[in-house]
Design a protein around this motif. Structure first.
Motif, short mmCIF file in Angstrom:
data_model
loop_
_atom_site.label_atom_id
_atom_site.label_comp_id
_atom_site.label_asym_id
_atom_site.label_seq_id
_atom_site.Cartn_x
_atom_site.Cartn_y
_atom_site.Cartn_z
N LYS A 7 -44.56 -15.95 -12.13
CA LYS A 7 -43.68 -15.02 -12.84
C LYS A 7 -44.07 -14.95 -14.31
N LYS A 8 -44.38 -16.11 -14.89
CA LYS A 8 -44.77 -16.17 -16.29
C LYS A 8 -46.06 -15.37 -16.51
N ALA A 9 -46.96 -15.42 -15.53
CA ALA A 9 -48.23 -14.68 -15.61
C ALA A 9 -48.00 -13.18 -15.45
N GLY A 10 -46.85 -12.81 -14.88
CA GLY A 10 -46.53 -11.39 -14.75
C GLY A 10 -46.32 -10.89 -13.34
N ALA A 11 -46.22 -11.79 -12.37
CA ALA A 11 -45.97 -11.37 -10.99
C ALA A 11 -44.57 -10.75 -10.89
N SER A 12 -44.46 -9.70 -10.09
CA SER A 12 -43.20 -8.96 -9.97
C SER A 12 -42.30 -9.48 -8.85
N GLY A 13 -42.89 -10.19 -7.90
CA GLY A 13 -42.10 -10.64 -6.76
C GLY A 13 -42.86 -11.66 -5.93
N TRP A 14 -42.19 -12.15 -4.89
CA TRP A 14 -42.69 -13.29 -4.14
C TRP A 14 -42.28 -13.18 -2.69
N ILE A 15 -43.21 -13.23 -1.76
CA ILE A 15 -42.90 -13.29 -0.33
C ILE A 15 -43.70 -14.43 0.27
N THR A 16 -43.05 -15.27 1.07
CA THR A 16 -43.77 -16.38 1.68
C THR A 16 -44.31 -15.99 3.06
N LYS A 17 -45.46 -16.57 3.37
CA LYS A 17 -46.08 -16.40 4.69
C LYS A 17 -45.48 -17.44 5.62
N PRO A 18 -45.34 -17.15 6.89
CA PRO A 18 -45.60 -15.85 7.53
C PRO A 18 -44.54 -14.84 7.10
N PHE A 19 -44.94 -13.60 6.91
CA PHE A 19 -44.02 -12.58 6.42
C PHE A 19 -43.46 -11.73 7.56
N LYS A 20 -42.29 -11.16 7.31
CA LYS A 20 -41.70 -10.21 8.26
C LYS A 20 -42.17 -8.82 7.81
N PRO A 21 -42.78 -8.05 8.70
CA PRO A 21 -43.30 -6.72 8.31
C PRO A 21 -42.29 -5.85 7.58
N GLU A 22 -41.04 -5.82 8.05
CA GLU A 22 -40.04 -4.96 7.42
C GLU A 22 -39.70 -5.42 6.01
N VAL A 23 -39.75 -6.73 5.77
CA VAL A 23 -39.48 -7.28 4.43
C VAL A 23 -40.60 -6.87 3.47
N LEU A 24 -41.84 -6.95 3.96
CA LEU A 24 -42.99 -6.57 3.13
C LEU A 24 -42.93 -5.08 2.79
N ILE A 25 -42.71 -4.24 3.77
CA ILE A 25 -42.65 -2.79 3.53
C ILE A 25 -41.53 -2.46 2.55
N GLU A 26 -40.37 -3.08 2.72
CA GLU A 26 -39.23 -2.83 1.83
C GLU A 26 -39.57 -3.24 0.39
N ALA A 27 -40.20 -4.39 0.23
CA ALA A 27 -40.57 -4.87 -1.11
C ALA A 27 -41.56 -3.93 -1.78
N VAL A 28 -42.56 -3.48 -1.01
CA VAL A 28 -43.57 -2.57 -1.56
C VAL A 28 -42.93 -1.24 -1.94
N LYS A 29 -42.05 -0.73 -1.08
CA LYS A 29 -41.37 0.54 -1.39
C LYS A 29 -40.56 0.42 -2.68
N ARG A 30 -39.88 -0.72 -2.87
CA ARG A 30 -39.10 -0.96 -4.10
C ARG A 30 -40.03 -0.94 -5.31
N LEU A 31 -41.18 -1.60 -5.20
CA LEU A 31 -42.10 -1.70 -6.34
C LEU A 31 -42.78 -0.36 -6.65
N VAL A 32 -43.04 0.43 -5.62
CA VAL A 32 -43.66 1.75 -5.82
C VAL A 32 -42.67 2.66 -6.54
N GLY A 33 -41.36 2.46 -6.25
CA GLY A 33 -40.33 3.21 -6.95
C GLY A 33 -39.85 4.34 -6.19
#
Length: 122
Positions: free
Chosen positions: A96-122
């Motif tokens: 976060k200090k380096a500038g990361a916007s978010g965090w998802i741990t593996k193994p990931f749930k596809p719907e969680v990943l898609i939702e996070a990306v959609k939020r970041l895309v705006g």
């Protein structure tokens, strides 16, 4: 035109899983195998909307890549989502200090990943 997402992970299987998930979600995906490759791909694709990166990779890890991107005047600064097995609070804080916007741990749930990306895309 689909939003471009850059995946940076040294594990081919993870890149394939993320690529499959995001392509199904309507995104265009570019793959890189480490931080050095990720920066090169970002230079070549300045319209990348989100970067998804692992932390532990050879040559240049995810946190070093995030720092390099966010301190560069020559690169775009898209949001960066860390996708990693690392969950330790100090590593999350460092990213976060380096500038990361978010965090998802593996193994990931596809719907969680898609939702996070959609939020970041705006």
């Amino acid at each position: 035109m689909a939003n471009k997402i850059l995946i940076v992970d040294d594990a081919k299987t993870i890149r394939q899983q993320v690529n499959f998930t995001l392509t199904k979600g309507g995104f265009e995906v570019i793959e890189a195998e480490d931080g050095v490759d990720g920066i090169e791909k970002l230079k070549a694709n300045k319209d990348v909307k989100v970067i998804i990166s692992d932390i532990n990779m050879p040559n240049m890890g995810g946190i070093e890549m995030v720092t390099a991107i966010n301190t560069s005047n020559d690169l775009p600064h898209p949001p960066i989502l860390m996708l990693t097995t690392e969950g330790a609070a100090e590593i999350v804080a460092e990213a976060k200090k380096a500038g990361a916007s978010g965090w998802i741990t593996k193994p990931f749930k596809p719907e969680v990943l898609i939702e996070a990306v959609k939020r970041l895309v705006g």
